[in-house]
Design a protein around this motif. Structure first.
Motif, PDB file in Angstrom:
ATOM      1  N   TRP A  95       0.811  -1.223   0.000  1.00  0.00           N
ATOM      2  CA  TRP A  95       0.000   0.000   0.000  1.00  0.00           C
ATOM      3  C   TRP A  95       0.843   1.271   0.000  1.00  0.00           C
ATOM      4  N   ALA A  96       2.151   1.113  -0.237  1.00  0.00           N
ATOM      5  CA  ALA A  96       3.038   2.268  -0.371  1.00  0.00           C
ATOM      6  C   ALA A  96       3.224   2.579  -1.856  1.00  0.00           C
ATOM      7  N   PRO A  97       3.362   3.841  -2.236  1.00  0.00           N
ATOM      8  CA  PRO A  97       3.594   4.172  -3.644  1.00  0.00           C
ATOM      9  C   PRO A  97       4.879   3.527  -4.146  1.00  0.00           C
ATOM     10  N   PRO A  98       4.881   2.948  -5.338  1.00  0.00           N
ATOM     11  CA  PRO A  98       6.095   2.323  -5.870  1.00  0.00           C
ATOM     12  C   PRO A  98       7.190   3.354  -6.117  1.00  0.00           C
ATOM     13  N   SER A  99       8.422   2.976  -5.845  1.00  0.00           N
ATOM     14  CA  SER A  99       9.555   3.846  -6.136  1.00  0.00           C
ATOM     15  C   SER A  99       9.769   3.908  -7.647  1.00  0.00           C
ATOM     16  N   ARG A 100      10.622   4.823  -8.085  1.00  0.00           N
ATOM     17  CA  ARG A 100      10.810   5.032  -9.520  1.00  0.00           C
ATOM     18  C   ARG A 100      11.343   3.786 -10.211  1.00  0.00           C
ATOM     19  N   ASP A 101      12.186   3.025  -9.530  1.00  0.00           N
ATOM     20  CA  ASP A 101      12.754   1.839 -10.175  1.00  0.00           C
ATOM     21  C   ASP A 101      11.764   0.684 -10.279  1.00  0.00           C
ATOM     22  N   GLN A 102      10.578   0.818  -9.663  1.00  0.00           N
ATOM     23  CA  GLN A 102       9.565  -0.231  -9.771  1.00  0.00           C
ATOM     24  C   GLN A 102       8.587   0.003 -10.926  1.00  0.00           C
ATOM     25  N   VAL A 103       8.643   1.179 -11.541  1.00  0.00           N
ATOM     26  CA  VAL A 103       7.785   1.454 -12.688  1.00  0.00           C
ATOM     27  C   VAL A 103       8.279   0.627 -13.862  1.00  0.00           C
ATOM     28  N   SER A 136       6.321  12.657 -13.087  1.00  0.00           N
ATOM     29  CA  SER A 136       5.853  11.288 -12.864  1.00  0.00           C
ATOM     30  C   SER A 136       5.330  11.161 -11.441  1.00  0.00           C
ATOM     31  N   LEU A 137       4.094  10.695 -11.328  1.00  0.00           N
ATOM     32  CA  LEU A 137       3.452  10.505 -10.032  1.00  0.00           C
ATOM     33  C   LEU A 137       3.275   9.016  -9.779  1.00  0.00           C
ATOM     34  N   SER A 138       3.621   8.585  -8.575  1.00  0.00           N
ATOM     35  CA  SER A 138       3.457   7.196  -8.166  1.00  0.00           C
ATOM     36  C   SER A 138       2.317   7.134  -7.161  1.00  0.00           C
ATOM     37  N   VAL A 139       1.359   6.218  -7.377  1.00  0.00           N
ATOM     38  CA  VAL A 139       0.157   6.198  -6.540  1.00  0.00           C
ATOM     39  C   VAL A 139      -0.061   4.827  -5.912  1.00  0.00           C
ATOM     40  N   ALA A 140      -0.738   4.821  -4.770  1.00  0.00           N
ATOM     41  CA  ALA A 140      -1.098   3.579  -4.085  1.00  0.00           C
ATOM     42  C   ALA A 140      -2.348   3.841  -3.251  1.00  0.00           C
ATOM     43  N   LEU A 141      -3.126   2.783  -3.043  1.00  0.00           N
ATOM     44  CA  LEU A 141      -4.369   2.888  -2.262  1.00  0.00           C
ATOM     45  C   LEU A 141      -4.346   1.868  -1.138  1.00  0.00           C
ATOM     46  N   ASP A 142      -4.572   2.345   0.087  1.00  0.00           N
ATOM     47  CA  ASP A 142      -4.721   1.460   1.239  1.00  0.00           C
ATOM     48  C   ASP A 142      -6.205   1.109   1.364  1.00  0.00           C
ATOM     49  N   PRO A 143      -6.610  -0.130   1.055  1.00  0.00           N
ATOM     50  CA  PRO A 143      -8.034  -0.461   1.063  1.00  0.00           C
ATOM     51  C   PRO A 143      -8.651  -0.535   2.450  1.00  0.00           C
ATOM     52  N   ARG A 184      -2.299   7.524  -1.612  1.00  0.00           N
ATOM     53  CA  ARG A 184      -0.978   8.121  -1.437  1.00  0.00           C
ATOM     54  C   ARG A 184      -0.359   8.423  -2.791  1.00  0.00           C
ATOM     55  N   ILE A 185       0.156   9.652  -2.942  1.00  0.00           N
ATOM     56  CA  ILE A 185       0.767  10.088  -4.198  1.00  0.00           C
ATOM     57  C   ILE A 185       2.173  10.599  -3.905  1.00  0.00           C
ATOM     58  N   ALA A 186       3.145  10.026  -4.580  1.00  0.00           N
ATOM     59  CA  ALA A 186       4.531  10.478  -4.462  1.00  0.00           C
ATOM     60  C   ALA A 186       4.987  11.076  -5.790  1.00  0.00           C
ATOM     61  N   VAL A 187       5.802  12.119  -5.711  1.00  0.00           N
ATOM     62  CA  VAL A 187       6.384  12.729  -6.907  1.00  0.00           C
ATOM     63  C   VAL A 187       7.751  12.088  -7.122  1.00  0.00           C
ATOM     64  N   TYR A 202       5.328  11.256   0.489  1.00  0.00           N
ATOM     65  CA  TYR A 202       4.140  11.280  -0.347  1.00  0.00           C
ATOM     66  C   TYR A 202       3.037  12.115   0.297  1.00  0.00           C
ATOM     67  N   ALA A 203       2.089  12.536  -0.550  1.00  0.00           N
ATOM     68  CA  ALA A 203       0.898  13.238  -0.089  1.00  0.00           C
ATOM     69  C   ALA A 203      -0.217  12.220   0.114  1.00  0.00           C
ATOM     70  N   THR A 204      -1.097  12.489   1.061  1.00  0.00           N
ATOM     71  CA  THR A 204      -2.195  11.570   1.360  1.00  0.00           C
ATOM     72  C   THR A 204      -3.537  12.242   1.097  1.00  0.00           C
ATOM     73  N   LEU A 205      -4.356  11.595   0.278  1.00  0.00           N
ATOM     74  CA  LEU A 205      -5.719  12.036   0.010  1.00  0.00           C
ATOM     75  C   LEU A 205      -6.680  10.991   0.557  1.00  0.00           C
ATOM     76  N   ARG A 206      -7.943  11.355   0.611  1.00  0.00           N
ATOM     77  CA  ARG A 206      -8.993  10.393   0.976  1.00  0.00           C
ATOM     78  C   ARG A 206      -9.689   9.956  -0.300  1.00  0.00           C
ATOM     79  N   CYS A 207      -9.806   8.644  -0.508  1.00  0.00           N
ATOM     80  CA  CYS A 207     -10.371   8.107  -1.745  1.00  0.00           C
ATOM     81  C   CYS A 207     -11.758   7.526  -1.485  1.00  0.00           C
ATOM     82  N   GLN A 208     -12.680   7.812  -2.394  1.00  0.00           N
ATOM     83  CA  GLN A 208     -14.022   7.228  -2.354  1.00  0.00           C
ATOM     84  C   GLN A 208     -14.278   6.552  -3.708  1.00  0.00           C
TER      85      GLN A 208
END
Length: 289
Positions: free
Chosen positions: A201-209, A220-227, A233-236, A251-257
């Motif tokens: 549930w952590a945003p992937p690092s650049r080498d994982q793309v 480039s934005l890396s995103v992940a969702l904690d269900p 979570r969005i990382a630059v 990373y920045a944290t938003l609330r997802c619906q």
């Protein structure tokens, strides 16, 4: 050929920031500055709401947008937009459209103001891109301000061929520079890395793309969702004109619906008041008795 001064004069407007969205305030707070005319990549593992984020972003900016959706069906994309605009779940939208009458009219009215044009061909081909652009210019006498490609691996012959994927990224960069449009392309990160298994549930690092293709865009934005908490979570991980963190630890944290295809700033946490300290005895207490 352009001198530096001439180039700056001609392209100053194209490099200004995209309209800010209130829900993305945490992302702006970590130094992210998406700009007009950039190529932007949104990368993440499967099932992390990449398409939902791109659709929400495009709808909230509401700039003239041409959206190539090979990953989402026509009904999925349109019902997600209706859900986003009305606050009804996608299940309610589906039921309302089937019922017809005023329900159908309400959903269609909610979508009427959006400046999004879809293309649902799969796979995405350069011939289709050219034809859609020609039709768009014929209709509106202008290029779209934003073009979304969902996703990179849905381009013809780019499912697993690294060379073809690199060619697509070069083509998207050329397309952005020729039209002045902001190009947003979605891409996958590895689901098989050690990090994906140990901290999914952590945003992937650049080498994982996949294919290392996150190094090509300006942003480039890396995103992940904690269900469990619905934290998005969005990382630059790449930003040509600003701060970035290739490790994606910041990373920045938003609330997802997901059921409404909506994103929002997290609600501030209010700490409970500490318990009151026991009252100390005073000599005045004896006088009161």
């Amino acid at each position: 050929m352009l001198s530096p001064a001439r180039s700056l004069t001609l392209h100053a407007e194209s490099g200004k920031e995209l309209p800010r969205i209130d829900a993305f305030e945490p992302l702006y707070n970590i130094g992210c500055r998406p700009r007009h005319g950039e190529v932007v990549m949104i990368a993440g593992r499967s099932g992390t709401q990449k398409s939902g984020l791109a659709l929400f972003w495009a709808a909230q900016m509401n700039l003239p947008t041409l959206y190539f959706s090979a990953d989402m069906s026509a009904f999925t994309a349109s019902s997600r937009l209706a859900s986003m605009m009305t606050g009804d779940t996608t299940t309610m939208v589906e039921a309302g459209m089937a019922a017809g009458g005023r329900y159908r009219e309400e959903y269609l009215a909610a979508l009427a103001h959006l400046n999004i044009t879809f293309s649902f061909g799969s796979p995405i081909t350069w011939k289709a891109v050219d034809e859609e652009l020609e039709a768009y210019v014929e209709l509106w006498d202008a290029y779209p301000a934003v073009m979304v490609f969902d996703n990179l691996m849905d381009f013809d012959s780019a499912e697993s061929d690294y060379t073809e994927q690199m060619a697509v990224m070069s083509g998207l960069t050329e397309l952005s520079r020729a039209t002045g449009a902001t190009v947003i392309v979605l891409h996958h990160a590895s689901d098989k890395s050690w990090e994906a298994k140990s901290d999914p549930w952590a945003p992937p690092s650049r080498d994982q793309v996949k294919g290392g293709l996150s190094e090509k865009p300006e942003l480039s934005l890396s995103v992940a969702l904690d269900p469990t908490s619905m934290e998005f979570r969005i990382a630059v991980i790449k930003q040509r004109m600003g701060a970035c963190d290739p490790t994606a630890k910041r990373y920045a944290t938003l609330r997802c619906q997901p059921e409404y295809t909506r994103f929002a700033k997290p609600e501030p946490r209010i700490s409970p008041l500490p318990p009151a300290a026991p009252r100390q005895w005073s000599p005045l207490d004896a006088l009161k008795q």
